[in-house]
Design an enzyme around this catalytic site. Structure first.
Site, PDB file in Angstrom:
ATOM      1  N   LYS A   1       0.817  -1.209   0.000  1.00 29.87           N
ATOM      2  CA  LYS A   1       0.000   0.000   0.000  1.00 29.87           C
ATOM      3  C   LYS A   1       0.866   1.281   0.000  1.00 29.87           C
ATOM      4  CE  LYS A   1      -4.006  -2.155   2.304  1.00 29.87           C
ATOM      5  NZ  LYS A   1      -4.986  -2.037   3.413  1.00 29.87           N
TER       6      LYS A   1
ATOM      7  N   TYR B   1     -12.432  -1.708  -3.848  1.00 28.28           N
ATOM      8  CA  TYR B   1     -12.930  -1.933  -2.487  1.00 28.28           C
ATOM      9  C   TYR B   1     -14.456  -1.838  -2.403  1.00 28.28           C
ATOM     10  CZ  TYR B   1      -8.432  -2.136   0.018  1.00 28.28           C
ATOM     11  OH  TYR B   1      -7.216  -2.516   0.518  1.00 28.28           O
TER      12      TYR B   1
ATOM     13  N   PHE C   1     -15.407   3.578   7.103  1.00 29.65           N
ATOM     14  CA  PHE C   1     -14.070   4.026   6.716  1.00 29.65           C
ATOM     15  C   PHE C   1     -13.840   4.008   5.202  1.00 29.65           C
ATOM     16  CE2 PHE C   1     -13.906  -0.477   7.976  1.00 29.65           C
ATOM     17  CZ  PHE C   1     -13.440  -1.058   6.805  1.00 29.65           C
TER      18      PHE C   1
ATOM     19  N   ARG D   1      -2.089 -14.204   3.968  1.00 30.60           N
ATOM     20  CA  ARG D   1      -2.714 -13.504   5.104  1.00 30.60           C
ATOM     21  C   ARG D   1      -1.929 -13.774   6.396  1.00 30.60           C
ATOM     22  NH1 ARG D   1      -7.296 -10.606   4.009  1.00 30.60           N
ATOM     23  NH2 ARG D   1      -7.478 -10.306   6.245  1.00 30.60           N
TER      24      ARG D   1
ATOM     25  N   THR E   1      -5.321  -7.214  10.628  1.00 31.28           N
ATOM     26  CA  THR E   1      -5.627  -5.913  10.022  1.00 31.28           C
ATOM     27  C   THR E   1      -5.091  -4.759  10.877  1.00 31.28           C
ATOM     28  OG1 THR E   1      -7.668  -6.916   9.196  1.00 31.28           O
ATOM     29  CG2 THR E   1      -7.512  -4.515   9.089  1.00 31.28           C
TER      30      THR E   1
ATOM     31  N   ARG F   1       2.575  -6.637   8.868  1.00 32.57           N
ATOM     32  CA  ARG F   1       1.860  -5.504   9.469  1.00 32.57           C
ATOM     33  C   ARG F   1       2.462  -5.137  10.821  1.00 32.57           C
ATOM     34  NH1 ARG F   1      -4.145  -7.236   7.314  1.00 32.57           N
ATOM     35  NH2 ARG F   1      -4.277  -5.748   5.596  1.00 32.57           N
TER      36      ARG F   1
ATOM     37  N   ASN G   1      -2.064   0.172   6.754  1.00 32.64           N
ATOM     38  CA  ASN G   1      -1.509  -1.073   7.284  1.00 32.64           C
ATOM     39  C   ASN G   1      -0.650  -1.840   6.291  1.00 32.64           C
ATOM     40  OD1 ASN G   1      -3.586  -1.879   5.704  1.00 32.64           O
ATOM     41  ND2 ASN G   1      -4.717  -2.979   7.283  1.00 32.64           N
TER      42      ASN G   1
ATOM     43  N   HIS H   1      -2.189  -5.396   1.465  1.00 30.36           N
ATOM     44  CA  HIS H   1      -3.514  -5.984   1.241  1.00 30.36           C
ATOM     45  C   HIS H   1      -3.333  -7.436   0.845  1.00 30.36           C
ATOM     46  CE1 HIS H   1      -7.495  -6.795  -0.470  1.00 30.36           C
ATOM     47  NE2 HIS H   1      -6.840  -7.357  -1.476  1.00 30.36           N
TER      48      HIS H   1
ATOM     49  N   GLU I   1      -9.548 -10.214  -8.043  1.00 25.65           N
ATOM     50  CA  GLU I   1      -8.620  -9.099  -7.793  1.00 25.65           C
ATOM     51  C   GLU I   1      -7.413  -9.148  -8.738  1.00 25.65           C
ATOM     52  OE1 GLU I   1      -7.947  -9.192  -3.513  1.00 25.65           O
ATOM     53  OE2 GLU I   1     -10.030  -8.615  -3.137  1.00 25.65           O
TER      54      GLU I   1
END
Ligand code: ADP
Ligand code: MG
Length: 138
Positions: free
Chosen positions: A10, A50, A58, A86, A92, A103, A113, A116, A127
């Site tokens: 990100k 998203y 948010f 993940r 998260t 993270r 964070n 993704h 995606e």
């Protein structure tokens, strides 16, 4: 397609100069990079990506952030790729992320964070197709 997942480094992590270190950790963890490029999304593109979160409080903050700078988008291959990626990313909220996760090391807040990752094989396929053409996947 349970050996492929989709990831994003990100804008916070790219801005902080952490993209190289994150890519190193991805390959050290045994992922093969099948697709990788730099993108700077428009607000509309990040809203499309998203869309599942559009009712969340948010959503506007998230899409503003995701279009605020350059991202690295990744198609990653590993056995059980969705879960493996993940697990490497961590929770998260970086305050809850385990030691050794990306993270924990690179995220600054629940919003910013660092990375993704897809949450299912089905979404991984969607995606990857959102950001990569077939020619861009090796
Ligand atoms: P994950 O990225 O771990 O799959 P979610 O799908 O729940 O998490 O949320 C998508 C993204 O939205 C998060 O990675 C984070 O950037 C942002 N986000 C999630 N929860 C919040 C929150 N409470 N406040 C601000 N941003 C959030
Ligand atoms: Mg998610």
């Amino acid at each position: 397609m349970n050996n492929l997942t989709f990831g994003i480094i990100k804008p916070d992590a790219v801005r902080a100069g952490n993209a190289g270190a994150i890519i190193q950790k991805i390959t050290d963890a045994g992922f093969k990079i099948r697709g990788m490029k730099l993108i700077h999304q428009s607000k509309a593109q990040s809203e499309g990506f998203y869309a599942v979160h559009k009712e969340r409080p948010f959503f506007s903050e998230l899409t503003e952030f995701m279009s605020s700078g350059v991202c690295v988008v990744l198609a990653l291959e590993k056995e059980n790729a969705v879960k493996a990626w993940r697990d490497l990313m961590g929770a998260t909220n970086p305050a809850e992320a385990a030691l050794g996760t990306l993270r924990k090391e690179f995220a600054t807040s629940i919003g910013e964070n660092a990375v993704h990752g897809s949450d299912s094989d089905e979404n991984a396929a969607i995606e990857i197709a959102y950001f990569f053409s077939k020619l861009e996947l090796v």
